[in-house]
Design a protein around this motif. Structure first.
Motif, mmCIF file in Angstrom:
data_model
loop_
_atom_site.group_PDB
_atom_site.id
_atom_site.type_symbol
_atom_site.label_atom_id
_atom_site.label_comp_id
_atom_site.label_asym_id
_atom_site.label_seq_id
_atom_site.Cartn_x
_atom_site.Cartn_y
_atom_site.Cartn_z
ATOM 1 N N GLU A 183 -57.345 -41.418 52.349
ATOM 2 C CA GLU A 183 -57.314 -41.963 53.705
ATOM 3 C C GLU A 183 -58.464 -41.416 54.547
ATOM 4 O O GLU A 183 -59.098 -42.148 55.297
ATOM 5 N N TRP A 184 -58.727 -40.107 54.418
ATOM 6 C CA TRP A 184 -59.836 -39.500 55.161
ATOM 7 C C TRP A 184 -61.162 -40.107 54.722
ATOM 8 O O TRP A 184 -62.000 -40.445 55.557
ATOM 9 N N ARG A 185 -61.365 -40.249 53.416
ATOM 10 C CA ARG A 185 -62.625 -40.836 52.926
ATOM 11 C C ARG A 185 -62.817 -42.241 53.466
ATOM 12 O O ARG A 185 -63.912 -42.604 53.898
ATOM 13 N N ALA A 186 -61.768 -43.036 53.443
ATOM 14 C CA ALA A 186 -61.856 -44.415 53.951
ATOM 15 C C ALA A 186 -62.182 -44.430 55.438
ATOM 16 O O ALA A 186 -62.998 -45.241 55.900
ATOM 17 N N GLY A 200 -65.618 -45.914 57.231
ATOM 18 C CA GLY A 200 -65.547 -46.886 58.315
ATOM 19 C C GLY A 200 -66.373 -46.490 59.528
ATOM 20 O O GLY A 200 -66.814 -47.347 60.290
ATOM 21 N N LEU A 201 -66.585 -45.187 59.718
ATOM 22 C CA LEU A 201 -67.403 -44.721 60.845
ATOM 23 C C LEU A 201 -68.890 -44.965 60.599
ATOM 24 O O LEU A 201 -69.679 -44.975 61.546
ATOM 25 N N GLY A 202 -69.275 -45.110 59.342
ATOM 26 C CA GLY A 202 -70.659 -45.431 58.997
ATOM 27 C C GLY A 202 -71.667 -44.446 59.553
ATOM 28 O O GLY A 202 -71.536 -43.234 59.404
ATOM 29 N N GLU A 203 -72.674 -44.988 60.250
ATOM 30 C CA GLU A 203 -73.801 -44.182 60.736
ATOM 31 C C GLU A 203 -73.427 -43.230 61.872
ATOM 32 O O GLU A 203 -74.238 -42.389 62.263
ATOM 33 N N THR A 243 -62.051 -42.425 67.237
ATOM 34 C CA THR A 243 -60.915 -41.729 66.633
ATOM 35 C C THR A 243 -59.828 -42.692 66.170
ATOM 36 O O THR A 243 -58.944 -42.285 65.415
ATOM 37 N N ARG A 244 -59.902 -43.951 66.585
ATOM 38 C CA ARG A 244 -58.879 -44.929 66.163
ATOM 39 C C ARG A 244 -58.807 -44.984 64.645
ATOM 40 O O ARG A 244 -59.818 -45.062 63.975
ATOM 41 N N GLY A 245 -57.611 -44.903 64.127
ATOM 42 C CA GLY A 245 -57.413 -44.972 62.684
ATOM 43 C C GLY A 245 -57.558 -43.644 61.968
ATOM 44 O O GLY A 245 -57.405 -43.568 60.754
ATOM 45 N N CYS A 246 -57.846 -42.561 62.703
ATOM 46 C CA CYS A 246 -57.980 -41.248 62.059
ATOM 47 C C CYS A 246 -56.632 -40.844 61.460
ATOM 48 O O CYS A 246 -55.604 -40.880 62.144
ATOM 49 N N PRO A 247 -56.630 -40.473 60.186
ATOM 50 C CA PRO A 247 -55.370 -40.083 59.537
ATOM 51 C C PRO A 247 -54.624 -38.962 60.256
ATOM 52 O O PRO A 247 -53.404 -38.893 60.209
ATOM 53 N N GLY A 272 -48.930 -36.733 63.301
ATOM 54 C CA GLY A 272 -48.454 -35.845 64.355
ATOM 55 C C GLY A 272 -49.477 -34.828 64.804
ATOM 56 O O GLY A 272 -49.166 -33.945 65.593
ATOM 57 N N GLY A 273 -50.703 -34.931 64.316
ATOM 58 C CA GLY A 273 -51.766 -34.021 64.719
ATOM 59 C C GLY A 273 -52.560 -34.592 65.879
ATOM 60 O O GLY A 273 -52.179 -35.588 66.490
ATOM 61 N N GLY A 274 -53.675 -33.997 66.172
ATOM 62 C CA GLY A 274 -54.524 -34.446 67.271
ATOM 63 C C GLY A 274 -55.982 -34.158 66.986
ATOM 64 O O GLY A 274 -56.335 -33.580 65.957
#
Length: 105
Positions: free
Chosen positions: A23-26, A30-33, A76-80, A85-87
C-alpha cells in the motif's frame, strides 16, 4: 516548489505487514515527481519535550515537493497511515541562513 517533511505518526500497536508495504509503495508511486525522498520508517524512537506519545509514535518520514502547504496537505490523500488511525505532521523546510563571514562585515 517548496519541500515539505511528512512525519508519519503510527498507532502504538502498528506493525508493518507485506500488504501495508504494498500500500505504501502504491501511494508513493501515485505521488510521482512530488517525492523528493521516500524516507525511511523508524525502528525505535524517543521524545524530549512536549510530544504526545500516548496514542501515537513516530513512524517515519518523507520529503515531498509541493507549491504550498495546502498543496502538500492535499497530497496526503490516500496515505495508508491515515486509514490505520495514524496521522501525518507536515512542515515546510526552509534553508538555514549561513553565518556572515568576518570579511563581509
Amino acid at each position: 516548489m517548496a519541500v515539505f517533511v511528512f512525519a508519519y505518526r503510527s498507532t502504538q500497536d502498528y506493525n508493518s505487514t507485506p500488504e501495508s508495504v504494498s500500500e505504501w509503495r502504491a501511494w508513493f508511486e501515485g505521488l510521482g515527481e512530488h517525492v523528493v525522498e521516500v524516507g525511511q520508517p523508524v525502528a525505535t524512537a524517543a521524545s524530549v519535550g512536549a510530544c504526545d506519545t500516548e496514542s501515537t509514535r513516530l513512524g517515519g518520514y518523507s520529503l515531498i515537493s509541493a507549491d504550498d502547504l495546502e498543496s502538500a496537505m492535499a497530497l496526503t490523500r490516500g496515505c495508508p497511515q491515515l486509514s490505520r488511525g495514524g496521522g501525518i505532521e507536515i512542515g515546510q523546510l526552509v534553508p538555514v541562513p549561513t553565518a556572515v563571514s568576518s570579511a563581509a562585515k
